[in-house]
Design a protein around this motif. Structure first.
Motif, PDB file in Angstrom:
ATOM      1  N   GLU A  34      42.059  42.909 126.683  1.00 60.51           N
ATOM      2  CA  GLU A  34      41.630  44.183 126.082  1.00 60.51           C
ATOM      3  C   GLU A  34      42.475  45.361 126.617  1.00 60.51           C
ATOM      4  OE1 GLU A  34      37.464  44.873 126.915  1.00 60.51           O
ATOM      5  OE2 GLU A  34      37.355  46.602 125.566  1.00 60.51           O
ATOM      6  N   TYR A  35      42.944  45.241 127.862  1.00 65.52           N
ATOM      7  CA  TYR A  35      43.692  46.350 128.487  1.00 65.52           C
ATOM      8  C   TYR A  35      45.018  45.837 129.049  1.00 65.52           C
ATOM      9  CZ  TYR A  35      38.953  48.262 128.426  1.00 65.52           C
ATOM     10  OH  TYR A  35      37.708  48.662 128.035  1.00 65.52           O
ATOM     11  N   PRO A  36      45.941  45.426 128.155  1.00 69.85           N
ATOM     12  CA  PRO A  36      47.183  44.829 128.664  1.00 69.85           C
ATOM     13  C   PRO A  36      48.022  45.783 129.514  1.00 69.85           C
ATOM     14  CG  PRO A  36      47.295  45.195 126.281  1.00 69.85           C
ATOM     15  CD  PRO A  36      45.895  45.516 126.695  1.00 69.85           C
ATOM     16  N   ASP A  37      47.820  47.082 129.349  1.00 74.58           N
ATOM     17  CA  ASP A  37      48.611  48.031 130.150  1.00 74.58           C
ATOM     18  C   ASP A  37      47.955  48.345 131.494  1.00 74.58           C
ATOM     19  OD1 ASP A  37      50.377  48.158 128.058  1.00 74.58           O
ATOM     20  OD2 ASP A  37      49.349  49.868 127.126  1.00 74.58           O
ATOM     21  N   SER A  38      46.758  47.814 131.709  1.00 68.86           N
ATOM     22  CA  SER A  38      46.034  48.142 132.952  1.00 68.86           C
ATOM     23  C   SER A  38      45.886  46.961 133.895  1.00 68.86           C
ATOM     24  CB  SER A  38      44.626  48.667 132.624  1.00 68.86           C
ATOM     25  OG  SER A  38      44.712  49.818 131.833  1.00 68.86           O
ATOM     26  N   PHE A  39      45.672  45.757 133.323  1.00 72.12           N
ATOM     27  CA  PHE A  39      45.395  44.592 134.167  1.00 72.12           C
ATOM     28  C   PHE A  39      46.319  43.438 133.812  1.00 72.12           C
ATOM     29  CE2 PHE A  39      41.088  46.470 133.119  1.00 72.12           C
ATOM     30  CZ  PHE A  39      41.072  47.312 134.216  1.00 72.12           C
ATOM     31  N   ARG A  40      46.891  42.826 134.849  1.00 72.44           N
ATOM     32  CA  ARG A  40      47.777  41.691 134.607  1.00 72.44           C
ATOM     33  C   ARG A  40      47.415  40.557 135.553  1.00 72.44           C
ATOM     34  NH1 ARG A  40      53.268  40.636 136.627  1.00 72.44           N
ATOM     35  NH2 ARG A  40      53.799  38.714 135.563  1.00 72.44           N
ATOM     36  N   ASP A 274      26.236  41.367 128.245  1.00 71.70           N
ATOM     37  CA  ASP A 274      27.589  40.846 128.064  1.00 71.70           C
ATOM     38  C   ASP A 274      28.331  41.097 129.377  1.00 71.70           C
ATOM     39  OD1 ASP A 274      30.298  40.457 127.535  1.00 71.70           O
ATOM     40  OD2 ASP A 274      30.202  41.329 125.524  1.00 71.70           O
ATOM     41  N   MET A 275      28.722  40.014 130.057  1.00 72.05           N
ATOM     42  CA  MET A 275      29.321  40.154 131.388  1.00 72.05           C
ATOM     43  C   MET A 275      30.648  40.913 131.368  1.00 72.05           C
ATOM     44  SD  MET A 275      27.265  39.202 133.618  1.00 72.05           S
ATOM     45  CE  MET A 275      28.362  39.397 135.009  1.00 72.05           C
ATOM     46  N   ARG A 276      31.247  41.048 130.168  1.00 71.01           N
ATOM     47  CA  ARG A 276      32.503  41.798 130.130  1.00 71.01           C
ATOM     48  C   ARG A 276      32.288  43.272 130.496  1.00 71.01           C
ATOM     49  NH1 ARG A 276      34.127  38.264 125.062  1.00 71.01           N
ATOM     50  NH2 ARG A 276      31.920  38.720 124.767  1.00 71.01           N
ATOM     51  N   GLY A 277      31.057  43.761 130.349  1.00 72.21           N
ATOM     52  CA  GLY A 277      30.735  45.141 130.753  1.00 72.21           C
ATOM     53  C   GLY A 277      30.930  45.327 132.254  1.00 72.21           C
ATOM     54  N   THR A 291      36.150  51.322 125.495  1.00 75.99           N
ATOM     55  CA  THR A 291      36.104  49.994 124.889  1.00 75.99           C
ATOM     56  C   THR A 291      35.630  50.094 123.444  1.00 75.99           C
ATOM     57  OG1 THR A 291      35.186  47.758 125.026  1.00 75.99           O
ATOM     58  CG2 THR A 291      33.718  49.528 125.672  1.00 75.99           C
ATOM     59  N   SER A 292      36.044  49.109 122.640  1.00 75.22           N
ATOM     60  CA  SER A 292      35.530  49.070 121.260  1.00 75.22           C
ATOM     61  C   SER A 292      34.403  48.045 121.142  1.00 75.22           C
ATOM     62  CB  SER A 292      36.668  48.747 120.292  1.00 75.22           C
ATOM     63  OG  SER A 292      37.281  47.546 120.727  1.00 75.22           O
ATOM     64  N   ALA A 293      34.010  47.454 122.291  1.00 79.11           N
ATOM     65  CA  ALA A 293      32.911  46.470 122.259  1.00 79.11           C
ATOM     66  C   ALA A 293      31.626  47.165 121.811  1.00 79.11           C
ATOM     67  CB  ALA A 293      32.718  45.870 123.649  1.00 79.11           C
ATOM     68  N   PRO A 294      30.799  46.444 121.023  1.00 87.25           N
ATOM     69  CA  PRO A 294      29.572  47.084 120.528  1.00 87.25           C
ATOM     70  C   PRO A 294      28.652  47.518 121.670  1.00 87.25           C
ATOM     71  CG  PRO A 294      29.679  44.754 119.886  1.00 87.25           C
ATOM     72  CD  PRO A 294      30.947  45.066 120.601  1.00 87.25           C
TER      73      PRO A 294
END
Ligand code: NDP
Ligand code: MG
Length: 403
Positions: A34-40, A274-277, A291-294
């Motif tokens: 979701e955040y390719p410019d922030s986390f690698r 949702d654990m992604r939160g 985020t665009s997550a609902p």
């Protein structure tokens, strides 16, 4: 623990995912996507699933892929041959990968006791830790807290309840806390009678109403031992006295936890289950990336309900305060006994209702407690308890076969 929001300038964060092939590990990679410019992800670690680890490595191109099982190491080597990705195996390689200078943040998403040594290594190397592996704090919260003192390392919780409490505590003085209120879904057997629970099958226990998780934590949710573990986890994460930490059953899993302050005010954190939160929150260093997550649709929710946990049907939850009162190696005994008992239940060698008595017996027959254990004491206690409870579970299993 330090409760503050990070003000470090934006730079790509290099992540080691300890347990990348599991439920939290995969969701961590979703957040990286979701955040390719922030986390690698620069290090991926699994237990024994070489196929999945290799597929992830080929997708993410980390510097290193490590597998704990020596046996699976050969397969990983074959699968990654010629890829340019370093493939390693064994426990020492797992531990070393946590300390690489190329790693900024370690996500501890392995299951059980296996998280302890790599987490201590990450603390020793001053890494930021997004901690999902609660068993590390259950087993050795005291030691972890001691090691964190004087280390540049800090822990951000991933467990949803602890992420919620952390969020409620931002800007607050922990000495003003009256109670930490940890919510529990109640698991699949919340409405089941004693008799019905006695005949619960593996499939019943694995059918969690709100969360899709790995098998071990799903069974821990069914016994409610997961909540006992979370009380212990909160005690060490937030430095709050055990008597100020309580659990409340909230079947909708929308209120992730609450903090009551001494002025009577209660703060809660809400969100979709949702654990992604919480992963997003921890990885970002509590900076709330867009985020665009609902999100939540409160109007669609007819009610949010709360009830006291039933300790008669779910005695596992009472083990939290027993563990914290007796201290020393007792939490390690409880964790090791639970891992063996749940493992036997997952193999259908014992019944669901055998899990708690096995843990209880392991605690009651343990006579070598010490006050402030060192790492080697935990290692010895974990190994000895596992051997003892394995024999006890086998005896239980043969009773089932005879019956
Ligand atoms: P899973 O069983 O889904 O995944 C476990 C992961 O750990 C897998 O990648 C597994 O690899 C890896 N692993 C196993 N043994 C080792 C080892 N010795 N060394 C390195 N890696 C190993 O578990 P979950 O993702 O559900 O849970 C992970 C942790 O997060 C647990 O402590 C749990 O309590 C906690 N947690 C989980 C939540 C969830 O929603 N799932 C919510 C809150 C907390 P392999 O695939 O090869 O076996
Ligand atoms: Mg939780």
């Amino acid at each position: 623990m330090k409760i503050n929001q990070s003000d470090t300038p934006h730079k790509i964060k290099r992540i080691a995912v300890l347990g990348s092939t599991g439920s939290i590990g995969r969701q961590t990679l979703d957040v990286c996507r979701e955040y390719p410019d922030s986390f690698r992800p620069v290090v991926l670690v699994a237990g024994s699933n070489a196929e999945e680890l290799a597929a992830q490595a080929l997708r993410w191109r980390p510097l290193r892929a490590v597998i704990a099982s020596e046996e699976a190491g050969r397969r990983l080597n074959e699968l990654l041959a010629g890829s340019g990705i370093e493939a390693l195996c064994g426990q020492e390689a797992v531990i070393e990968a946590m300390t690489l200078p190329e790693v900024d943040t370690v996500v501890t998403a392995t299951v059980g006791y296996s998280g302890l040594a790599p987490t201590l290594a990450a603390i020793g190397a001053g890494k930021e830790i997004a901690l999902a592996n609660k068993e590390t704090l259950v087993v050795a919260g005291d030691l972890v807290t001691r090691r964190l003192r004087g280390s540049a390392s800090r822990i951000l919780p991933v467990d949803s309840e602890h992420s919620a409490i952390y969020q409620c505590l931002v800007g607050e003085d922990v000495s003003r806390v009256r109670r930490l209120i940890i919510t529990a879904s109640g698991g699949p057997f919340r409405t089941w009678s004693h008799q019905r629970i006695a005949s619960a099958t593996l499939a019943d226990a694995l059918h969690h109403p709100n969360w899709s998780m790995g098998a071990k934590i799903t069974v821990d949710s069914a016994t409610m031992l997961n909540k006992a573990f979370e009380i212990i986890e909160a005690r060490w994460l937030f430095g709050v006295e055990p008597e100020k930490i309580m659990a409340v059953v909230h079947p909708q899993s929308i209120v992730h936890s609450m903090v009551e302050f001494k002025d009577g005010s209660v703060k809660a954190q809400l969100g979709v289950p949702d654990m992604r939160g919480p992963i997003r929150y921890a990885l970002s260093g509590a900076t709330r990336p867009v985020t665009s997550a609902p999100g939540l649709t409160l109007e669609a929710m007819s009610q949010l309900t709360f009830e006291a946990p039933d300790t008669e049907r779910f005695p596992g939850i009472t083990l939290a305060h027993l563990a914290l009162e007796r201290g020393g190696l007792i939490p390690c005994v409880i964790n090791a006994a639970n891992e063996i008992a749940v493992g036997a239940f997952l193999k259908e060698q014992i019944r669901f209702t055998d899990i708690y008595p096995l843990i209880r017996e392991a605690v009651e027959t343990f006579t070598e407690n010490i006050a402030s254990p060192e790492y080697e004491d935990y290692v010895a206690c974990n190994a000895a308890t596992r051997r003892r409870v394995k024999a006890m579970a086998e005896a239980c299993g043969s009773t089932i076969i005879k019956a």
